[in-house]
Enzyme design. Structure first.
Site, PDB file in Angstrom:
ATOM      1  N   LYS A  31     -55.731  34.534  20.107  1.00  0.00           N
ATOM      2  CA  LYS A  31     -54.775  33.871  19.212  1.00  0.00           C
ATOM      3  C   LYS A  31     -54.716  34.537  17.843  1.00  0.00           C
ATOM      4  CE  LYS A  31     -54.288  29.454  21.428  1.00  0.00           C
ATOM      5  NZ  LYS A  31     -54.152  28.026  21.332  1.00  0.00           N
ATOM      6  N   LYS A  78     -51.676  34.127  30.946  1.00  0.00           N
ATOM      7  CA  LYS A  78     -51.602  32.714  31.351  1.00  0.00           C
ATOM      8  C   LYS A  78     -50.301  32.086  30.865  1.00  0.00           C
ATOM      9  CE  LYS A  78     -53.639  29.824  27.789  1.00  0.00           C
ATOM     10  NZ  LYS A  78     -54.279  28.590  27.481  1.00  0.00           N
ATOM     11  N   LYS A 120     -47.740  27.659  26.004  1.00  0.00           N
ATOM     12  CA  LYS A 120     -46.691  27.071  25.160  1.00  0.00           C
ATOM     13  C   LYS A 120     -46.197  28.076  24.132  1.00  0.00           C
ATOM     14  CE  LYS A 120     -49.176  22.693  24.889  1.00  0.00           C
ATOM     15  NZ  LYS A 120     -50.502  22.597  24.315  1.00  0.00           N
TER      16      LYS A 120
HETATM   17  N1  AQP Z   1     -51.808  28.334  32.122  1.00  0.00           N
HETATM   18  C1  AQP Z   1     -52.676  27.339  32.295  1.00  0.00           C
HETATM   19  N2  AQP Z   1     -53.221  27.130  33.510  1.00  0.00           N
HETATM   20  C2  AQP Z   1     -54.081  26.103  33.718  1.00  0.00           C
HETATM   21  N3  AQP Z   1     -54.447  25.237  32.755  1.00  0.00           N
HETATM   22  C3  AQP Z   1     -53.923  25.413  31.533  1.00  0.00           C
HETATM   23  N4  AQP Z   1     -54.060  24.730  30.368  1.00  0.00           N
HETATM   24  C4  AQP Z   1     -53.303  25.313  29.419  1.00  0.00           C
HETATM   25  N5  AQP Z   1     -52.658  26.363  29.925  1.00  0.00           N
HETATM   26  C5  AQP Z   1     -53.013  26.461  31.235  1.00  0.00           C
HETATM   27  C6  AQP Z   1     -54.906  23.556  30.230  1.00  0.00           C
HETATM   28  O1  AQP Z   1     -54.155  22.552  29.569  1.00  0.00           O
HETATM   29  C7  AQP Z   1     -55.051  21.758  28.795  1.00  0.00           C
HETATM   30  C8  AQP Z   1     -54.503  21.551  27.429  1.00  0.00           C
HETATM   31  O2  AQP Z   1     -54.352  22.750  26.750  1.00  0.00           O
HETATM   32  P1  AQP Z   1     -54.191  22.759  25.168  1.00  0.00           P
HETATM   33  O3  AQP Z   1     -53.279  21.741  24.703  1.00  0.00           O
HETATM   34  O4  AQP Z   1     -55.523  22.814  24.545  1.00  0.00           O
HETATM   35  O5  AQP Z   1     -53.481  24.082  24.903  1.00  0.00           O
HETATM   36  P2  AQP Z   1     -53.775  25.480  25.364  1.00  0.00           P
HETATM   37  O6  AQP Z   1     -54.866  25.643  26.357  1.00  0.00           O
HETATM   38  O7  AQP Z   1     -53.913  26.290  24.136  1.00  0.00           O
HETATM   39  O8  AQP Z   1     -52.408  25.619  26.093  1.00  0.00           O
HETATM   40  P3  AQP Z   1     -51.356  26.672  25.859  1.00  0.00           P
HETATM   41  O9  AQP Z   1     -50.134  26.336  26.572  1.00  0.00           O
HETATM   42  O10 AQP Z   1     -51.936  28.016  26.142  1.00  0.00           O
HETATM   43  O11 AQP Z   1     -51.028  26.541  24.317  1.00  0.00           O
HETATM   44  P4  AQP Z   1     -50.925  27.661  23.284  1.00  0.00           P
HETATM   45  O12 AQP Z   1     -49.865  28.584  23.766  1.00  0.00           O
HETATM   46  O13 AQP Z   1     -50.573  26.925  22.034  1.00  0.00           O
HETATM   47  O14 AQP Z   1     -52.253  28.325  23.239  1.00  0.00           O
HETATM   48  C9  AQP Z   1     -56.403  22.445  28.800  1.00  0.00           C
HETATM   49  O15 AQP Z   1     -57.260  21.776  29.716  1.00  0.00           O
HETATM   50  C10 AQP Z   1     -56.096  23.810  29.305  1.00  0.00           C
HETATM   51  O16 AQP Z   1     -57.185  24.355  30.025  1.00  0.00           O
END
Ligand code: AQP
Length: 347
Positions: free
Chosen positions: A127, A211, A214
């Protein structure tokens, strides 16, 4: 998946604290299929096995910058939890910022965690990218706040996607070091990560090695829970694949990451092992498979989108649910925080 009993491992909890499930999602951007298949969907059966707490982690959301409509995004995540099958009467659903124990415990745990431990966190490296010195201190300390979220409830089981495994290991190390340094064996149990379902890491529809996220600039890379049926089908049809038909062994498919990802998504949506889906579609062209996948995705996600939309028409009711959840969360976290303050030696 949702109606099956989930086998959960035993956790190290020598003091015999009551077992609890804790997990959360950040109210940033659009919830996507990865959040659903990697996390929220797997929570549903757990709430029948142990007391469960599902938090909208809004304090985490500001680590990458303040969100202009944070309150509405918080409501949206709560609506998604409920639309996906979380029962807010059975489980506790609340916004993290409404329980001050998270932030206070995070400070204490910041003084337990070591810089060397945080320096190893791959999510921070991803990030922060090349401009580490310009990101917030909050983004760096994010995994400590996550440890505080879990330990504030002495949660024993934490269902997350595979991308969060390293943060869970850090939470275990922090718990262990607190117990050792303050000579309070078993004070915090060792939280056990639950990485469930056939597809614990859903990959981008545009790049099978990244992966689904968002924050990906391309909306075509992900299926959002708010996407219309037409958008879901179009994104699946446009998903990157290779020219070969489906086939071969699981190992061979692993060398074709985009193709393997679509099979994994199908398996997770159908609640079947990926090997079964490989066998079912052996020899099929991706054009045929994508149509089947689109129909399946629409049949699962369409009703969730409709339930979310219906819930969001009554913001006051969502706020009431979240406030009720926050009061129930405080009733658990505040006494644990008081014990933590005592163990740490505060007046
Ligand atoms: N691609 C993914 N596959 C499986 N699980 C996923 N999670 C996120 N992306 C995937 C799971 O969703 C839960 C919540 O995640 P979060 O809100 O903490 O955000 P994150 O992991 O940072 O999700 P993003 O979409 O990747 O957000 P950004 O882009 O902002 O970093 C967690 O249990 C995570 O494992």
């Amino acid at each position: 998946m949702t109606d099956q009993a989930v086998q959960t491992p035993a956790t190290s909890n020598p003091a015999g604290h009551p077992e609890r499930v804790f997990s959360g999602v950040q109210p940033t951007g659009n919830l996507h299929l990865g959040n659903y298949l990697g996390a929220i969907r797997n929570w549903v059966p757990l709430q029948d096995q142990r007391p469960s707490i599902f938090c909208v982690v809004d304090l985490h959301a500001i680590t990458a910058g303040f969100e202009p409509d944070l309150a509405d995004k918080t409501r949206e995540i709560a609506a998604a939890y409920i639309a996906c099958g979380i029962d807010p009467k059975k489980s506790i659903v609340f916004p993290q910022s409404r329980v001050s124990a998270h932030a206070e415990l995070a400070w204490i745990l910041n003084c337990v965690a070591r810089i060397g431990w945080l320096d190893r966190m791959t999510q921070f490296k991803d990030k922060a990218g090349k401009h580490k010195e310009r990101v917030s201190v909050g983004l760096y300390a994010y995994p400590v706040l996550m440890a505080a979220d879990i330990l504030a409830y002495r949660a024993t089981h934490v269902p997350v996607g595979e991308d969060q495994k390293q943060h869970l290991e850090l939470a275990r190390d922090i718990a262990q070091k607190f117990n050792n340094d303050l000579n309070v064996p078993g004070f915090f149990p060792q939280p056990e990560p639950l990485i469930l379902g056939p597809t614990p890491r859903v990959m981008s529809l545009r790049d099978g090695k990244a992966k689904m996220s968002k924050s990906d600039a391309s909306d075509l890379s992900r299926i959002n829970l708010k996407d219309s049926d037409e958008e879901i089908a179009a994104k699946i049809r446009k998903a990157r694949t290779d020219p070969e038909p489906i086939g071969g062994t699981m190992e061979e498919m692993d060398a074709r990451p985009e193709a393997s990802n679509l099979l994994g998504i199908y398996a997770a949506l159908a609640g079947k092992p990926k090997a079964d889906i490989l066998e079912q579609f052996e020899g099929a062209q991706f054009s045929t498979f994508k149509n089947e996948l689109a129909d399946l995705a629409v049949s699962v996600l369409g009703p969730i989108r409709q339930r979310m939309a219906a819930l969001l028409t009554d913001k006051a009711e969502i706020d009431r649910v979240l406030e009720d959840g926050a009061a129930r969360a405080r009733a658990i976290a505040m006494p644990i925080l008081a014990e933590t303050r005592k163990a740490a030696g505060f007046l």
